[in-house]
Design an enzyme around this catalytic site. Structure first.
Site, PDB file in Angstrom:
ATOM      1  N   ARG A   1      -6.449  -0.037   7.626  1.00  0.00           N
ATOM      2  CA  ARG A   1      -5.033  -0.349   7.768  1.00  0.00           C
ATOM      3  C   ARG A   1      -4.536   0.081   9.139  1.00  0.00           C
ATOM      4  O   ARG A   1      -4.959   1.099   9.677  1.00  0.00           O
ATOM      5  CB  ARG A   1      -4.221   0.367   6.685  1.00  0.00           C
ATOM      6  CG  ARG A   1      -4.557  -0.075   5.275  1.00  0.00           C
ATOM      7  CD  ARG A   1      -3.772   0.695   4.232  1.00  0.00           C
ATOM      8  NE  ARG A   1      -4.215   0.334   2.883  1.00  0.00           N
ATOM      9  CZ  ARG A   1      -4.397   1.191   1.889  1.00  0.00           C
ATOM     10  NH1 ARG A   1      -4.168   2.484   2.089  1.00  0.00           N
ATOM     11  NH2 ARG A   1      -4.801   0.775   0.713  1.00  0.00           N
TER      12      ARG A   1
ATOM     13  N   THR B   1      -6.635 -12.046   2.424  1.00  0.00           N
ATOM     14  CA  THR B   1      -7.722 -11.371   1.712  1.00  0.00           C
ATOM     15  C   THR B   1      -8.784 -12.355   1.242  1.00  0.00           C
ATOM     16  O   THR B   1      -9.810 -11.952   0.698  1.00  0.00           O
ATOM     17  CB  THR B   1      -7.181 -10.620   0.479  1.00  0.00           C
ATOM     18  OG1 THR B   1      -6.520 -11.552  -0.377  1.00  0.00           O
ATOM     19  CG2 THR B   1      -6.228  -9.508   0.890  1.00  0.00           C
TER      20      THR B   1
ATOM     21  N   SER C   1       5.736  12.335  -3.494  1.00  0.00           N
ATOM     22  CA  SER C   1       4.314  12.414  -3.780  1.00  0.00           C
ATOM     23  C   SER C   1       3.630  13.251  -2.696  1.00  0.00           C
ATOM     24  O   SER C   1       3.792  12.992  -1.508  1.00  0.00           O
ATOM     25  CB  SER C   1       3.695  11.012  -3.811  1.00  0.00           C
ATOM     26  OG  SER C   1       2.291  11.095  -3.962  1.00  0.00           O
TER      27      SER C   1
ATOM     28  N   GLN D   1       2.071  -5.879  -3.452  1.00  0.00           N
ATOM     29  CA  GLN D   1       2.338  -5.984  -2.009  1.00  0.00           C
ATOM     30  C   GLN D   1       3.618  -5.228  -1.643  1.00  0.00           C
ATOM     31  O   GLN D   1       3.915  -4.227  -2.256  1.00  0.00           O
ATOM     32  CB  GLN D   1       2.377  -7.457  -1.566  1.00  0.00           C
ATOM     33  CG  GLN D   1       1.029  -8.172  -1.612  1.00  0.00           C
ATOM     34  CD  GLN D   1       0.647  -8.711  -2.965  1.00  0.00           C
ATOM     35  OE1 GLN D   1       1.451  -9.306  -3.666  1.00  0.00           O
ATOM     36  NE2 GLN D   1      -0.579  -8.505  -3.373  1.00  0.00           N
TER      37      GLN D   1
ATOM     38  N   THR E   1      -9.979  -4.714  -0.264  1.00  0.00           N
ATOM     39  CA  THR E   1     -10.867  -5.289   0.757  1.00  0.00           C
ATOM     40  C   THR E   1     -11.654  -4.253   1.534  1.00  0.00           C
ATOM     41  O   THR E   1     -12.661  -4.584   2.163  1.00  0.00           O
ATOM     42  CB  THR E   1     -10.038  -6.103   1.771  1.00  0.00           C
ATOM     43  OG1 THR E   1      -9.133  -5.212   2.450  1.00  0.00           O
ATOM     44  CG2 THR E   1      -9.229  -7.187   1.067  1.00  0.00           C
TER      45      THR E   1
ATOM     46  N   LYS F   1       2.356   2.225  -5.214  1.00  0.00           N
ATOM     47  CA  LYS F   1       3.067   1.758  -6.409  1.00  0.00           C
ATOM     48  C   LYS F   1       2.294   2.069  -7.690  1.00  0.00           C
ATOM     49  O   LYS F   1       2.873   2.461  -8.700  1.00  0.00           O
ATOM     50  CB  LYS F   1       3.326   0.252  -6.297  1.00  0.00           C
ATOM     51  CG  LYS F   1       4.270  -0.126  -5.158  1.00  0.00           C
ATOM     52  CD  LYS F   1       4.450  -1.620  -5.050  1.00  0.00           C
ATOM     53  CE  LYS F   1       3.223  -2.324  -4.522  1.00  0.00           C
ATOM     54  NZ  LYS F   1       2.886  -1.966  -3.126  1.00  0.00           N
TER      55      LYS F   1
ATOM     56  N   ASP G   1       0.819  -1.225   0.000  1.00  0.00           N
ATOM     57  CA  ASP G   1       0.000   0.000   0.000  1.00  0.00           C
ATOM     58  C   ASP G   1       0.850   1.271   0.000  1.00  0.00           C
ATOM     59  O   ASP G   1       0.418   2.310   0.503  1.00  0.00           O
ATOM     60  CB  ASP G   1      -0.955   0.020   1.207  1.00  0.00           C
ATOM     61  CG  ASP G   1      -1.772  -1.253   1.309  1.00  0.00           C
ATOM     62  OD1 ASP G   1      -2.421  -1.603   0.315  1.00  0.00           O
ATOM     63  OD2 ASP G   1      -1.741  -1.902   2.373  1.00  0.00           O
TER      64      ASP G   1
ATOM     65  N   ALA H   1      -3.849  -7.615  -4.596  1.00  0.00           N
ATOM     66  CA  ALA H   1      -3.256  -6.284  -4.742  1.00  0.00           C
ATOM     67  C   ALA H   1      -4.337  -5.280  -5.122  1.00  0.00           C
ATOM     68  O   ALA H   1      -5.297  -5.616  -5.803  1.00  0.00           O
ATOM     69  CB  ALA H   1      -2.171  -6.311  -5.817  1.00  0.00           C
ATOM     70  N   GLY H   2      -4.166  -4.055  -4.679  1.00  0.00           N
ATOM     71  CA  GLY H   2      -5.069  -2.984  -5.075  1.00  0.00           C
ATOM     72  C   GLY H   2      -4.261  -1.739  -5.382  1.00  0.00           C
ATOM     73  O   GLY H   2      -3.786  -1.060  -4.472  1.00  0.00           O
ATOM     74  N   HIS H   3      -4.045  -1.457  -6.662  1.00  0.00           N
ATOM     75  CA  HIS H   3      -3.269  -0.293  -7.058  1.00  0.00           C
ATOM     76  C   HIS H   3      -4.234   0.825  -7.458  1.00  0.00           C
ATOM     77  O   HIS H   3      -4.971   0.710  -8.433  1.00  0.00           O
ATOM     78  CB  HIS H   3      -2.329  -0.636  -8.212  1.00  0.00           C
ATOM     79  CG  HIS H   3      -1.229  -1.567  -7.807  1.00  0.00           C
ATOM     80  ND1 HIS H   3      -0.307  -2.081  -8.700  1.00  0.00           N
ATOM     81  CD2 HIS H   3      -0.885  -2.078  -6.602  1.00  0.00           C
ATOM     82  CE1 HIS H   3       0.553  -2.859  -8.045  1.00  0.00           C
ATOM     83  NE2 HIS H   3       0.208  -2.872  -6.780  1.00  0.00           N
TER      84      HIS H   3
ATOM     85  N   ARG I   1       3.164 -28.563  -7.853  1.00  0.00           N
ATOM     86  CA  ARG I   1       3.138 -29.088  -9.221  1.00  0.00           C
ATOM     87  C   ARG I   1       1.785 -29.669  -9.612  1.00  0.00           C
ATOM     88  O   ARG I   1       1.678 -30.640 -10.360  1.00  0.00           O
ATOM     89  CB  ARG I   1       4.260 -30.127  -9.426  1.00  0.00           C
ATOM     90  CG  ARG I   1       5.648 -29.523  -9.296  1.00  0.00           C
ATOM     91  CD  ARG I   1       6.709 -30.549  -9.043  1.00  0.00           C
ATOM     92  NE  ARG I   1       6.543 -31.181  -7.747  1.00  0.00           N
ATOM     93  CZ  ARG I   1       7.352 -32.109  -7.246  1.00  0.00           C
ATOM     94  NH1 ARG I   1       8.397 -32.504  -7.940  1.00  0.00           N
ATOM     95  NH2 ARG I   1       7.119 -32.637  -6.073  1.00  0.00           N
TER      96      ARG I   1
END
Length: 424
Positions: A305, A131, A412, A224, A301, A16, A13, A39-41, A145
């Site tokens: 945080r 998640t 940023s 991540q 989700t 990225k 988080d 992942a949540g970008h 495998r």
């Protein structure tokens, strides 16, 4: 040419997605190398917000090709929904020829999600904080495998291979209790498989290396964060893939000597989602204030945080194992208004003062030792040039650079792509 790598240096988080979007005009190919739809970008521009789970964050740049690499695990249902949502917003990367998928990427089945939920529920207080997207069980089948790969959907016996794996999953689920009905999810899965067949498949190792031979630019995008790496993170409270630079090599099929710049992203403070150790956590009003101002809720989700001050030993550790060459500090704007901020420079660990991340911070507490730093009151969100940066923020950046030995190149100061400053 070499592959540049962009990855997170904390517990995920870090921002990225935004930075990949900002940098994408410099690259011919953006290649996601690990993780899945856990992942949540989040990207913001033109007064719109977009959340990407599987698709690389270069998708909004019209001249950039995007690759979902072989190290990624894909839920066809979620990927289809993601692409359909983009289409509603005016972006159609498949029709525009801007998205390809590695044949070696593994598929997340509906039963993987059932296994994820069953395993987590049995762990009680020791649960990982998954998640529940089926990521862990899919990687387990990959290393065991047994897994199904994207390339398998083009085979005549795909359904037979699917049934064999699902029957194995059912036998495991029976040990947990009963097998829930997943017929509706299974029907949606096979509909999404048909959709997936319409997206070009490639051998990612050949594609990426071809780009390099042709002198084109490539950026590997991680998901991540480093401290969630399955080998070098806060095990067992980690994700199921290699989130480090090494994961770019195995996830895309590139040699270590083909790695160029390594761009490490960190927040001006720290956050973590789910269970596990978090030495600088602020379980108090200050932590709640950071959460409120920083909108610290998971993009995938919606979970709140955990928040805390910056952890320099952990940051140095992440820089070391990734070979980071330049840094990006995000969310500096969130700290505006704090009269004092704090940086953890050492831990008190087993009665000693140490300045590195030790083997075990799960069963042995690493108590943070802080240095106090003057905060800044100025609103940063409207800053356009580096000359407008408050002196105390500039001092904070220099303080971190001094401790970690790597320059901060980008700063940023807000969620929009335009709120990004180049420092050097």
């Amino acid at each position: 040419m070499a592959v540049d790598v962009l990855l997170g240096l904390q517990w995920g988080d870090e921002g990225k997605g935004k930075i990949v979007d900002v940098l994408s005009p410099k690259y011919d190919l953006i290649a996601r190398f690990q993780g899945g739809p856990n992942a949540g970008h989040t990207l913001e521009f033109d007064n719109q917000k977009y959340v990407l789970n599987t698709i690389p964050s270069g998708i909004f740049n019209e001249k950039t090709m995007n690759l979902i690499g072989g190290g990624v695990v894909i839920d066809p249902i979620i990927l289809r929904r993601e692409l359909e949502n983009l289409k509603k917003s005016g972006f159609d990367p498949v029709a525009e020829g801007k998205l390809v998928i590695a044949r070696k990427a593994h598929l997340i089945l509906p039963t993987h999600q059932l296994l994820d939920a069953a395993s987590e529920s049995k762990m009680g207080e020791g649960k990982i904080g998954s998640t529940l997207k089926g990521i862990g069980p899919t990687y387990m089948d990959k290393t065991g495998r047994n897994g199904l790969r994207v390339g398998d959907i083009m085979l005549a016996n795909f359904k037979e291979k699917y049934d064999k794996l699902v029957n194995k999953h059912k036998s495991i689920l029976e040990h947990y209790g009963e097998v829930p009905d997943f017929s509706e999810k299974e029907a949606a899965f096979f509909d999404a498989i048909e959709y997936l067949r319409g997206i070009p498949q490639v051998d990612s190792e050949h594609l990426v290396n071809q780009y390099l031979r042709e002198g084109k630019t490539v950026l590997a995008e991680g998901a991540q964060g480093t401290l969630l790496d399955v080998d070098f993170g806060s095990y067992p409270f980690v994700t199921s893939s290699n989130t480090t630079t090494a994961g770019a090599c195995t996830g895309l099929g590139i040699a270590p000597n083909k790695i160029g710049a390594v761009i490490g992203i960190f927040k001006a403070y720290c956050t973590r989602v789910g269970g596990g150790p978090f030495p600088t956590e602020l379980d108090n009003e200050v932590g709640e204030e950071l959460r409120r101002i920083g909108h610290e809720f998971g993009a995938t989700t919606g979970r709140a945080r955990r928040t805390g001050w910056i952890d320099i030993p952990a940051l140095k550790y992440a820089i070391m194992i990734n070979g980071v060459t330049e840094l990006v500090m995000t969310k500096a704007d969130v700290l505006s208004g704090f009269e004092k901020i704090y940086a953890c420079t050492h831990y008190e660990y087993n009665g000693e003062k140490i300045d590195y991340m030790p083997y075990d911070i799960c069963s042995v507490e690493a108590k943070p030792i802080y240095e106090e730093i003057d905060g800044w009151n100025e609103d940063l969100t409207g800053i356009k040039t580096i000359g407008e940066i408050p002196e105390r923020l500039a001092a904070y950046v220099q303080y971190i650079e001094k401790h970690v030995g790597v320059p901060v190149k980008y700063l940023s100061v807000g969620p929009d792509r335009v709120q990004t400053l180049v420092l050097n």
